[in-house]
Scaffold this motif. Sequence first.
Motif, short mmCIF file in Angstrom:
data_model
loop_
_atom_site.label_atom_id
_atom_site.label_comp_id
_atom_site.label_asym_id
_atom_site.label_seq_id
_atom_site.Cartn_x
_atom_site.Cartn_y
_atom_site.Cartn_z
N LEU A 46 -5.80 5.60 1.68
CA LEU A 46 -4.40 5.75 1.28
C LEU A 46 -3.50 4.80 2.07
CD1 LEU A 46 -2.42 7.24 -0.53
CD2 LEU A 46 -2.17 8.98 1.25
N ALA A 47 -3.79 4.65 3.35
CA ALA A 47 -3.00 3.70 4.16
C ALA A 47 -3.13 2.29 3.61
CB ALA A 47 -3.48 3.75 5.62
N ALA A 48 -4.35 1.92 3.21
CA ALA A 48 -4.56 0.58 2.65
C ALA A 48 -3.83 0.44 1.32
CB ALA A 48 -6.06 0.34 2.45
N ALA A 49 -3.87 1.47 0.49
CA ALA A 49 -3.20 1.42 -0.80
C ALA A 49 -1.69 1.24 -0.63
CB ALA A 49 -3.49 2.69 -1.60
N ILE A 50 -1.10 1.94 0.33
CA ILE A 50 0.34 1.82 0.57
C ILE A 50 0.69 0.39 0.93
CG2 ILE A 50 2.20 2.50 2.14
CD1 ILE A 50 0.87 5.31 2.23
N THR A 51 -0.10 -0.21 1.81
CA THR A 51 0.15 -1.60 2.21
C THR A 51 0.02 -2.55 1.03
OG1 THR A 51 -0.63 -1.18 4.46
CG2 THR A 51 -0.61 -3.47 3.72
N VAL A 52 -1.02 -2.37 0.22
CA VAL A 52 -1.25 -3.26 -0.92
C VAL A 52 -0.17 -3.06 -1.98
CG1 VAL A 52 -2.85 -3.86 -2.78
CG2 VAL A 52 -3.73 -3.40 -0.48
N PHE A 53 0.24 -1.82 -2.23
CA PHE A 53 1.29 -1.57 -3.22
C PHE A 53 2.60 -2.25 -2.82
CE2 PHE A 53 -0.71 2.75 -4.57
CZ PHE A 53 -1.62 2.08 -5.37
N VAL A 54 2.90 -2.23 -1.52
CA VAL A 54 4.13 -2.87 -1.05
C VAL A 54 4.03 -4.39 -1.21
CG1 VAL A 54 5.54 -3.36 1.00
CG2 VAL A 54 4.80 -1.03 0.52
N ARG A 55 2.87 -4.95 -0.92
CA ARG A 55 2.71 -6.41 -0.92
C ARG A 55 2.60 -6.99 -2.33
NH1 ARG A 55 -1.50 -7.70 4.08
NH2 ARG A 55 -0.11 -7.01 5.77
N THR A 56 1.87 -6.31 -3.20
CA THR A 56 1.58 -6.90 -4.52
C THR A 56 2.16 -6.11 -5.68
OG1 THR A 56 -0.51 -5.70 -4.87
CG2 THR A 56 -0.60 -7.72 -3.57
N GLY A 57 2.69 -4.91 -5.41
CA GLY A 57 3.11 -4.04 -6.50
C GLY A 57 1.91 -3.28 -7.05
N TYR A 58 2.18 -2.18 -7.73
CA TYR A 58 1.09 -1.36 -8.26
C TYR A 58 0.22 -2.14 -9.24
CZ TYR A 58 -1.23 2.34 -10.92
OH TYR A 58 -2.18 3.11 -11.55
N HIS A 59 0.84 -2.86 -10.16
CA HIS A 59 0.07 -3.55 -11.18
C HIS A 59 -0.67 -4.76 -10.62
CE1 HIS A 59 1.32 -1.00 -14.46
NE2 HIS A 59 2.57 -1.10 -14.05
N GLY A 60 -0.21 -5.30 -9.51
CA GLY A 60 -0.92 -6.40 -8.89
C GLY A 60 -2.05 -5.96 -7.99
N ALA A 61 -2.07 -4.67 -7.65
CA ALA A 61 -3.13 -4.14 -6.79
C ALA A 61 -4.39 -3.85 -7.60
CB ALA A 61 -2.65 -2.87 -6.10
N THR A 62 -5.53 -3.98 -6.95
CA THR A 62 -6.80 -3.60 -7.57
C THR A 62 -7.55 -2.70 -6.60
OG1 THR A 62 -8.02 -5.48 -6.60
CG2 THR A 62 -6.93 -5.84 -8.74
N MET A 63 -8.48 -1.93 -7.13
CA MET A 63 -9.28 -1.08 -6.25
C MET A 63 -10.10 -1.93 -5.28
SD MET A 63 -8.50 2.04 -6.81
CE MET A 63 -9.77 3.22 -6.41
N ARG A 64 -10.46 -3.13 -5.72
CA ARG A 64 -11.21 -4.02 -4.82
C ARG A 64 -10.34 -4.49 -3.66
NH1 ARG A 64 -15.94 -6.08 -5.38
NH2 ARG A 64 -16.04 -5.44 -7.57
N SER A 65 -9.07 -4.84 -3.94
CA SER A 65 -8.20 -5.29 -2.86
C SER A 65 -7.88 -4.15 -1.91
CB SER A 65 -6.91 -5.89 -3.43
OG SER A 65 -6.14 -4.91 -4.12
#
Length: 300
Positions: free
Chosen positions: A115-134
Amino acid sequence: MTAQPAVREEPPHGAVGHAVRLSRLAAGMSLRELARRIKVSAATVHAIETGKTDLAVSRLRDIATVLHTTPERLLTTDASIDVEPAAPRRRPTVAPPVGIEDWRMFGPLRIDPVLAAAITVFVRTGYHGATMRSIARRAGMSVPGVYHHYRGKQMLLVTTLDLSMDDLTWRVLAAGAEGRDGISRVRLMVEALALFHTHRWELAFIGASEMRSLEPADRRRIADLRNHVQHLLDEAIDQAIAEGSLGTPSPRHAGRAIATMCTSLPQWFHLGGPTSPEQIAAEYARFALGLLAHPLAAPA
């Protein structure tokens, strides 16, 4: 000599079937539900997943659509990996985190690495830019390992927004409870809103920018939680008006302007800047009193 076009070697039926099973489990969908959605029998889906029947291209496309993936991903999934269905998401209670009783205190969030990683990725790339791999890469885990804890990106977003609303709501409630009258309740609740949107700016940023990315049912539920916080502030404003402390002719418009003023903080505020969250909170409380036509809004 004419070059021959490359021929892609298709994986065996068992590998494709196993990929279908992985994707179905990751989506939290039962075998019968998948069968219902692609309009076949449960026995047919079982035969597909165990490699006992051929899988037509058209049916592969139908399965990919239902499981929110692509035929290409189902054809290239590594058949040597496996996952178990993710545990259902538990809705936490609205209460202070263990060890924190003061609504002005903001310690580290006690959340899992995914979840911590997802929060960081969502902030950096946006939800639609995030992938489960990233997200998996950021968490230092494998993709199947991430799917073991969360069924997909949508579940991570919902969990993030639930966490955000829980943390915000208990702080606003606690701040309001400290007020001795309506006007002090308003001031303290605005301070709590401003402190949350600065100290927890990542959560607040996702909450402000990704509501549109939620599925309809969760969007309505999270919107109700946000409206509840707004109603808490509106009730404090009504109390202050009844006590004769405020002179605004438009309390509801002022209340929404105050809340919007606070929710916009993550768009420009960053920790470590020239102004602290506490300074921002004090200023915003004064701004709020100004909108509500209170004499104490004048600068000292």
